[in-house]
Motif scaffolding. Structure first.
Motif, short mmCIF file in Angstrom:
data_model
loop_
_atom_site.label_atom_id
_atom_site.label_comp_id
_atom_site.label_asym_id
_atom_site.label_seq_id
_atom_site.Cartn_x
_atom_site.Cartn_y
_atom_site.Cartn_z
N THR A 270 0.91 -1.16 -0.04
CA THR A 270 0.04 0.10 -0.04
C THR A 270 0.96 1.41 0.04
O THR A 270 0.54 2.24 -0.58
CB THR A 270 -0.99 0.13 1.25
N THR A 271 1.97 1.32 0.89
CA THR A 271 2.73 2.57 0.91
C THR A 271 3.37 2.92 -0.61
O THR A 271 3.63 3.83 -0.83
CB THR A 271 3.80 2.25 1.91
N ASP A 272 3.85 1.49 -0.95
CA ASP A 272 4.60 1.56 -2.23
C ASP A 272 3.77 2.12 -3.37
O ASP A 272 4.13 3.35 -4.13
CB ASP A 272 5.27 0.56 -2.84
N LEU A 273 2.47 1.81 -3.42
CA LEU A 273 1.32 2.36 -4.30
C LEU A 273 1.03 3.64 -4.12
O LEU A 273 0.86 4.37 -5.26
CB LEU A 273 0.50 1.34 -4.43
N ALA A 274 1.10 3.94 -2.97
CA ALA A 274 0.60 5.43 -2.66
C ALA A 274 1.82 6.36 -3.04
O ALA A 274 1.46 7.30 -3.79
CB ALA A 274 0.61 5.64 -1.02
N ARG A 275 3.09 5.84 -2.87
CA ARG A 275 4.02 6.74 -3.33
C ARG A 275 4.19 6.78 -5.06
O ARG A 275 4.32 8.17 -5.33
CB ARG A 275 5.32 6.18 -3.09
N ARG A 276 3.92 5.91 -5.67
CA ARG A 276 3.90 5.74 -7.12
C ARG A 276 2.92 6.29 -7.69
O ARG A 276 2.95 6.90 -8.77
CB ARG A 276 4.07 4.34 -7.54
#
Length: 324
Positions: A270-276
């Motif tokens: 979730t964190t990585d998808l939010a960043r991207r």
């Protein structure tokens, strides 16, 4: 060519690990020029500027990672004992290195090794502190996306092993690695010969900074190790771009959910998808829950992180959008 012989016990003991300390060492090689094809250029330019602005002395670390030689002193990269260890644990192991384990090569400045051997406690402590400083500047800001890539590769390889056994796993690991009749063949321009694992198995370590090479550590040490590039390494620093299926699906699913599906080319948190994507973590979580309820996204836990991946139904939907 290196030929690694496997016994049934070796196959049973083969496992995957991720090592933050190894990523430190090989990323230093990249900063020193071992990235001929420029795959890490975006990262290198940002980190060089950050290191220059910090005005820190990294020579206790960089002196020990010579380039262009491929040789890496074994004491710098002790094999992890758990699948996903922490940098703190690895640095504790590094600080405890015995004097007889302080191996070197002709490319490392003799005065650096002389200082390490003269006062191991002091110099290994200084080295560990330098690595911590380097980590905060060069890897900590990027670690979530690096770790997502590495864990996603481990999950994929685990499925390959379940689906087809060791042959299925190793023959897809890297073009330089092939499996035949209980022997793993690893292409290597600098060394060759047959190796046995003596029942210890093989550590398989995906590494963001080794591409296009495979690094093997098979002679001496507590655990034979093979470090290889993970799947999707070319996307690690890429800026997401719109695709035809993205636009087509946006009209059906909504732009945010279509964006998330388009981003899930490899398992992601979730964190990585939010960043991207620029979406909030809460928004990503809400959309993923909806996609999961619709059977378009699956989830599995990797350590403390939950990774999301497209299901076969989502792949079919994307393929239909492409063909349209």
């Amino acid at each position: 060519m290196i030929e690694i012989e496997f016994t049934p016990e070796d196959v049973a003991r083969t496992r995957f690990v991720v090592s933050p300390l190894w990523e430190v060492i090989v990323s230093v090689r990249v900063l020193k020029g071992a990235d001929e094809l420029g795959i890490h250029r975006v990262w290198s330019e940002q980190v060089r500027a950050r290191v220059a602005a910090a005005r820190v002395d990294l020579t206790p670390l960089t002196d020990l990672v010579p380039v262009p030689t491929r040789a890496i002193a074994g004491f710098l990269t002790p094999p992890p004992t758990t699948p996903l260890t922490s940098l703190d644990v690895e640095l504790a192991t590094l600080r405890a290195t015995t004097p007889e384990s302080l191996t070197t090569s002709s490319a490392i400045p003799p005065e650096r090794m002389a200082a390490l051997r003269a006062d191991p406690d002091r110099e290994l402590g200084r080295l560990a502190e330098t690595i911590e400083t380097y980590w905060e500047l060069a890897l900590a800001p990027y670690w979530p996306q690096i770790l997502t890539l590495l864990q996603g590769d481990v999950s994929f390889r685990a499925r390959r092993l379940v689906e087809g056994g060791a042959r299925h796993l190793f023959n897809d690991l890297d073009p330089q690695v092939t499996w035949d009749a209980g022997t793993l063949h690893v292409q290597n321009r600098f060394t060759g010969g047959r190796r046995t694992l003596d029942g210890r198995g093989l550590l398989l370590m995906p590494s963001a900074f080794v591409w296009p090479r495979v690094f093997s550590s098979l002679d001496g040490g507590p655990q034979p190790t093979l470090r290889y590039p993970p799947r999707g390494i070319g996307t690690l620093w890429a800026t997401p771009t719109r695709t035809a299926e993205y636009d087509a699906l946006a009209g059906v699913l909504g732009r945010s959910r279509a964006t998330l599906l388009a981003e899930l080319t490899a398992p992601a948190s979730t964190t990585d998808l939010a960043r991207r994507t620029g979406l909030t973590p809460g928004g990503v979580s809400q959309h993923l829950s909806a996609l999961r309820a619709a059977g378009l996204v699956g989830a599995h836990r990797a350590g403390r992180t939950v990774l999301y991946a497209r299901t076969q139904a989502a792949e079919t939907l994307l393929a239909a959008a492409r063909s349209a």
